[in-house]
Design an enzyme around this catalytic site. Structure first.
Site, PDB file in Angstrom:
ATOM      1  N   HIS A 184      26.704 -36.633  -0.094  1.00  0.00           N
ATOM      2  CA  HIS A 184      25.668 -36.108   0.800  1.00  0.00           C
ATOM      3  C   HIS A 184      26.084 -36.273   2.266  1.00  0.00           C
ATOM      4  CE1 HIS A 184      22.906 -35.221  -2.356  1.00  0.00           C
ATOM      5  NE2 HIS A 184      22.734 -36.481  -2.724  1.00  0.00           N
ATOM      6  N   HIS A 225      26.535 -33.337   5.031  1.00  0.00           N
ATOM      7  CA  HIS A 225      25.943 -33.390   6.361  1.00  0.00           C
ATOM      8  C   HIS A 225      26.998 -33.137   7.435  1.00  0.00           C
ATOM      9  CE1 HIS A 225      23.368 -35.811   9.450  1.00  0.00           C
ATOM     10  NE2 HIS A 225      23.267 -34.512   9.644  1.00  0.00           N
ATOM     11  N   HIS A 243      28.676 -40.395  -5.018  1.00  0.00           N
ATOM     12  CA  HIS A 243      27.673 -39.323  -4.972  1.00  0.00           C
ATOM     13  C   HIS A 243      26.900 -39.359  -3.659  1.00  0.00           C
ATOM     14  CE1 HIS A 243      24.411 -36.637  -6.317  1.00  0.00           C
ATOM     15  NE2 HIS A 243      23.611 -37.499  -5.708  1.00  0.00           N
ATOM     16  N   GLU A 244      26.452 -40.543  -3.257  1.00  0.00           N
ATOM     17  CA  GLU A 244      25.703 -40.646  -2.008  1.00  0.00           C
ATOM     18  C   GLU A 244      26.571 -40.283  -0.807  1.00  0.00           C
ATOM     19  OE1 GLU A 244      22.638 -40.770  -2.120  1.00  0.00           O
ATOM     20  OE2 GLU A 244      22.492 -41.325  -4.226  1.00  0.00           O
TER      21      GLU A 244
END
Length: 229
Positions: A98, A102, A94-95
């Protein structure tokens, strides 16, 4: 009416947070069949998406995992960083979702990042300005309304930020689950459990956004009441 709404939201928030914690604890006890640690999952997802300039680091705390776009680091809590279980894989992916956002200039993430300075300023002063405005209403209706309006505008920035956060978080989870399943890091029921953990994590952001919106409407109702007076 607002008191009832706030109580309902508070109870809902407690239930969601408790359920999330129990899911994370449950899935942290189920070992990943692929045997990868959270750190290895994160690095593989980054590399599979052509990202080599983001570092995976270990940070202290529980559920403190986050992606820092300014430093280009995926920061995983110790349990996730070292863990070789379903919860660790889900959180790490999940991280990294991100980080992929980006790298691909995902518009909702860009909008949220652009709001950060204004939101930091607003969150620092909005509560005190709103309180001052409410107090001043008892002495000077006109001055009180103007001060209250400033506080409402500043608080609205936080509300907008929390709403924009929703597609960012849900999209990161979707990317994570799709990648975990597509690469075979999670299979069958493992994918179902990873998706379940991320679903409850996303709901914490949903209830936060709803609570922020309800609070904003409450202050607006006070402003409108003062305006009528």
């Amino acid at each position: 009416m607002y008191l009832i709404i706030f109580i309902v939201l508070m109870v809902a928030s407690m239930i969601i947070q408790k359920t999330l914690t129990s899911r994370i604890e449950k899935y942290s006890k189920i070992q990943l069949s692929s045997g990868l640690s959270g750190k290895q999952v994160a690095e593989k997802m980054l590399h599979d998406n052509g990202i080599y300039d983001v570092q995976v680091t270990c940070t202290g705390g529980y559920l403190t995992d986050h992606y820092d776009p300014t430093k280009k680091t995926v920061n995983l809590s110790e349990g996730v960083y070292e863990g070789r279980n379903i919860a660790s894989a889900a959180v790490a992916a999940h991280e990294c979702g991100h980080a992929v956002q980006h790298a691909t200039a995902y518009r909702w993430l860009a909008m949220r990042s652009a709001l950060v300075p204004a939101v930091q300023f607003g969150s620092k002063f909005s509560t005190w300005i709103l309180l001052a405005g409410i107090i001043l209403l008892g002495f000077s209706n006109l001055l009180g309304r103007w001060v209250l309006l400033v506080g409402i505008v500043l608080f609205a920035l936080s509300t907008i930020f929390s709403i924009i956060t929703l597609p960012v978080e849900y999209n990161a989870s979707d990317r994570a689950v799709e990648w975990l399943e597509g690469t075979g890091i999670t299979t069958g029921n493992e994918t179902v459990m990873a998706k379940d953990a991320l679903k409850w994590a996303a709901r914490t952001y949903l209830i936060a956004a709803i609570s922020s919106l309800a609070t904003l409407l409450y202050y607006i109702s006070i402003y409108m009441g003062g305006r009528r007076d």
